[in-house]
Design a protein around this motif. Structure first.
Motif, PDB file in Angstrom:
ATOM      1  N   GLY A 266       0.807  -1.209   0.000  1.00 12.50           N
ATOM      2  CA  GLY A 266       0.000   0.000   0.000  1.00 12.50           C
ATOM      3  C   GLY A 266       0.841   1.261   0.000  1.00 12.50           C
ATOM      4  N   MET A 267       1.877   1.295   0.847  1.00 16.63           N
ATOM      5  CA  MET A 267       2.739   2.474   0.899  1.00 16.63           C
ATOM      6  C   MET A 267       3.538   2.626  -0.387  1.00 16.63           C
ATOM      7  SD  MET A 267       4.075   2.329   4.855  1.00 16.63           S
ATOM      8  CE  MET A 267       4.899   3.918   4.733  1.00 16.63           C
ATOM      9  N   ALA A 268       4.022   1.509  -0.920  1.00 15.29           N
ATOM     10  CA  ALA A 268       4.809   1.575  -2.150  1.00 15.29           C
ATOM     11  C   ALA A 268       3.969   2.076  -3.321  1.00 15.29           C
ATOM     12  CB  ALA A 268       5.398   0.204  -2.469  1.00 15.29           C
ATOM     13  N   MET A 269       2.724   1.622  -3.397  1.00 11.27           N
ATOM     14  CA  MET A 269       1.852   2.078  -4.478  1.00 11.27           C
ATOM     15  C   MET A 269       1.510   3.556  -4.317  1.00 11.27           C
ATOM     16  SD  MET A 269      -0.726  -1.179  -4.972  1.00 11.27           S
ATOM     17  CE  MET A 269      -1.606  -0.371  -6.312  1.00 11.27           C
ATOM     18  N   ALA A 270       1.203   3.963  -3.087  1.00 11.11           N
ATOM     19  CA  ALA A 270       0.813   5.349  -2.856  1.00 11.11           C
ATOM     20  C   ALA A 270       1.956   6.317  -3.118  1.00 11.11           C
ATOM     21  CB  ALA A 270       0.318   5.510  -1.422  1.00 11.11           C
ATOM     22  N   LEU A 271       3.179   5.881  -2.808  1.00 10.32           N
ATOM     23  CA  LEU A 271       4.338   6.767  -2.919  1.00 10.32           C
ATOM     24  C   LEU A 271       5.188   6.465  -4.141  1.00 10.32           C
ATOM     25  CD1 LEU A 271       5.364   6.613   0.852  1.00 10.32           C
ATOM     26  CD2 LEU A 271       4.195   8.509  -0.308  1.00 10.32           C
ATOM     27  N   ASP A 272       4.781   5.466  -4.936  1.00 12.56           N
ATOM     28  CA  ASP A 272       5.524   5.056  -6.135  1.00 12.56           C
ATOM     29  C   ASP A 272       6.967   4.699  -5.778  1.00 12.56           C
ATOM     30  OD1 ASP A 272       5.954   4.447  -8.798  1.00 12.56           O
ATOM     31  OD2 ASP A 272       6.465   6.517  -9.345  1.00 12.56           O
ATOM     32  N   LEU A 273       7.115   3.749  -4.863  1.00 16.27           N
ATOM     33  CA  LEU A 273       8.425   3.353  -4.373  1.00 16.27           C
ATOM     34  C   LEU A 273       8.709   1.884  -4.682  1.00 16.27           C
ATOM     35  CD1 LEU A 273       8.362   4.957  -0.807  1.00 16.27           C
ATOM     36  CD2 LEU A 273       9.582   5.798  -2.823  1.00 16.27           C
ATOM     37  N   PRO A 274       9.977   1.538  -4.839  1.00 13.80           N
ATOM     38  CA  PRO A 274      10.337   0.120  -4.979  1.00 13.80           C
ATOM     39  C   PRO A 274      10.281  -0.585  -3.635  1.00 13.80           C
ATOM     40  CG  PRO A 274      12.320   1.455  -4.947  1.00 13.80           C
ATOM     41  CD  PRO A 274      11.157   2.423  -4.935  1.00 13.80           C
ATOM     42  N   VAL A 275      10.111  -1.899  -3.687  1.00 16.05           N
ATOM     43  CA  VAL A 275      10.051  -2.730  -2.492  1.00 16.05           C
ATOM     44  C   VAL A 275      11.111  -3.820  -2.590  1.00 16.05           C
ATOM     45  CG1 VAL A 275       8.597  -4.214  -1.049  1.00 16.05           C
ATOM     46  CG2 VAL A 275       7.559  -2.363  -2.377  1.00 16.05           C
ATOM     47  N   VAL A 276      11.749  -4.113  -1.470  1.00 15.00           N
ATOM     48  CA  VAL A 276      12.619  -5.286  -1.357  1.00 15.00           C
ATOM     49  C   VAL A 276      12.062  -6.170  -0.244  1.00 15.00           C
ATOM     50  CG1 VAL A 276      14.890  -6.147  -0.662  1.00 15.00           C
ATOM     51  CG2 VAL A 276      14.719  -4.219  -2.243  1.00 15.00           C
ATOM     52  N   THR A 277      11.777  -7.421  -0.570  1.00 11.21           N
ATOM     53  CA  THR A 277      11.314  -8.373   0.435  1.00 11.21           C
ATOM     54  C   THR A 277      12.514  -9.151   0.979  1.00 11.21           C
ATOM     55  OG1 THR A 277      10.881 -10.141  -1.168  1.00 11.21           O
ATOM     56  CG2 THR A 277       9.071  -8.602  -0.700  1.00 11.21           C
ATOM     57  N   VAL A 278      12.479  -9.434   2.268  1.00  5.60           N
ATOM     58  CA  VAL A 278      13.589 -10.095   2.950  1.00  5.60           C
ATOM     59  C   VAL A 278      13.035 -11.275   3.734  1.00  5.60           C
ATOM     60  CG1 VAL A 278      15.298  -9.844   4.803  1.00  5.60           C
ATOM     61  CG2 VAL A 278      14.987  -8.012   3.121  1.00  5.60           C
ATOM     62  N   SER A 279      13.736 -12.397   3.701  1.00  2.00           N
ATOM     63  CA  SER A 279      13.332 -13.557   4.495  1.00  2.00           C
ATOM     64  C   SER A 279      13.315 -13.205   5.974  1.00  2.00           C
ATOM     65  CB  SER A 279      14.301 -14.711   4.257  1.00  2.00           C
ATOM     66  OG  SER A 279      14.139 -15.706   5.250  1.00  2.00           O
ATOM     67  N   SER A 280      12.211 -13.506   6.632  1.00  2.00           N
ATOM     68  CA  SER A 280      12.139 -13.279   8.073  1.00  2.00           C
ATOM     69  C   SER A 280      13.101 -14.190   8.831  1.00  2.00           C
ATOM     70  CB  SER A 280      10.702 -13.495   8.568  1.00  2.00           C
ATOM     71  OG  SER A 280       9.826 -12.559   7.967  1.00  2.00           O
ATOM     72  N   LEU A 281      13.381 -15.373   8.284  1.00  4.03           N
ATOM     73  CA  LEU A 281      14.373 -16.260   8.905  1.00  4.03           C
ATOM     74  C   LEU A 281      15.776 -15.685   8.771  1.00  4.03           C
ATOM     75  CD1 LEU A 281      12.977 -19.724   7.794  1.00  4.03           C
ATOM     76  CD2 LEU A 281      13.296 -18.992  10.167  1.00  4.03           C
ATOM     77  N   GLN A 282      16.084 -15.089   7.632  1.00  2.00           N
ATOM     78  CA  GLN A 282      17.397 -14.472   7.466  1.00  2.00           C
ATOM     79  C   GLN A 282      17.547 -13.270   8.400  1.00  2.00           C
ATOM     80  OE1 GLN A 282      18.275 -12.923   3.541  1.00  2.00           O
ATOM     81  NE2 GLN A 282      20.473 -13.202   3.817  1.00  2.00           N
ATOM     82  N   ALA A 283      16.476 -12.493   8.537  1.00  2.00           N
ATOM     83  CA  ALA A 283      16.512 -11.378   9.486  1.00  2.00           C
ATOM     84  C   ALA A 283      16.713 -11.883  10.910  1.00  2.00           C
ATOM     85  CB  ALA A 283      15.226 -10.563   9.384  1.00  2.00           C
ATOM     86  N   LEU A 284      16.080 -13.012  11.237  1.00  2.00           N
ATOM     87  CA  LEU A 284      16.276 -13.614  12.554  1.00  2.00           C
ATOM     88  C   LEU A 284      17.719 -14.039  12.750  1.00  2.00           C
ATOM     89  CD1 LEU A 284      15.311 -14.844  15.245  1.00  2.00           C
ATOM     90  CD2 LEU A 284      14.532 -16.846  13.935  1.00  2.00           C
ATOM     91  N   ALA A 285      18.324 -14.618  11.728  1.00  2.89           N
ATOM     92  CA  ALA A 285      19.724 -15.057  11.826  1.00  2.89           C
ATOM     93  C   ALA A 285      20.653 -13.890  12.142  1.00  2.89           C
ATOM     94  CB  ALA A 285      20.152 -15.746  10.531  1.00  2.89           C
TER      95      ALA A 285
END
Length: 228
Positions: free
Chosen positions: A80-99
């Motif tokens: 929603g925020m990316a569409m409203a602000l015309d921004l790119p998104v990067v998705t990150v594994s929650s397991l990798q963030a946990l590591a």
């Protein structure tokens, strides 16, 4: 760069803001309250940095695996925020963030999140030269007694899966260098993991920012609940 990061895949609700060389963050253990907390957290960070949402250059988000409602919330907000602000998104594994929460033991890290229903979400990582965890295995969901780890170790184990299933996991992984069952994925680590992708121009449009659940079954049936 100016990046907002969201991570709500577990009991921890967290938001982080990359503002130049600084990372500001908010985090709270708040099961079932993520929906009411995450946007005020984001607004608080932007206010602290003296920024508007329009100044953001990208959105990073923990894509799961984790609790279905939490993963869905984070992805929906990021889209929603990316569409409203015309921004790119990067998705990150929650397991990798946990590591990324492991900082005291071996460079071989096993991230395990309690997936309920007698299962864990798990993935193995090795700390790279840049300090970021690099994947050694596919993300996996299943009974802890069935977990198979890749060659390596001794392992530093992080996440709620250890708190719930330490005995079963220890039998499967052998040598344990360190463990912490009170760790959760955090938005500040989602931001740090996303930054190289943003700098390389690898952000995607909102509609391509997709969640990872690992399993289709996300809740016990009424009949199954009656057995517990």
């Amino acid at each position: 760069m100016k990046i907002l990061a969201i991570e709500t895949s577990t009991e921890a609700c967290s938001v982080a803001l990359v503002h130049g060389e600084e990372i500001l963050a908010r985090s709270e253990l708040a099961p079932r309250r993520h929906g009411e907390l995450v946007l005020p957290m984001a607004d608080s960070l932007l206010a602290e940095a003296g920024m508007s949402r329009q100044a953001l250059e990208g959105i990073a988000v923990g894509r799961g695996p984790g609790a279905f409602t939490g993963v869905r919330l984070a992805i929906s907000l990021a889209q929603g925020m990316a569409m409203a602000l015309d921004l790119p998104v990067v998705t990150v594994s929650s397991l990798q963030a946990l590591a990324m929460e492991e900082d005291a033991g071996s460079d071989d890290i096993l991230a395990v999140i309690d997936a309920r229903m007698g299962e864990v979400y798990a993935a193995a990582y090795r700390r790279g030269a840049d300090g970021l965890p690099e994947s050694l295995s596919d993300e996996w969901v299943g009974p802890p007694a069935s977990l198979t780890v890749p060659p390596g170790g001794p392992w530093s184990v992080v996440g709620t899966g250890w708190a719930t299933y330490a005995a079963q996991l220890r039998e499967r992984i052998g040598s344990v260098a360190a463990h912490d069952g009170a760790c959760y994925p955090q938005a500040r680590n989602v931001a740090l993991l996303a930054l190289p992708a943003f700098r390389a121009g690898k952000g995607v449009s909102a509609e391509h920012a997709l969640p990872v659940y690992l399993r289709d079954k996300v809740a016990l049936t009424l009949a199954e609940q009656g057995k517990h």
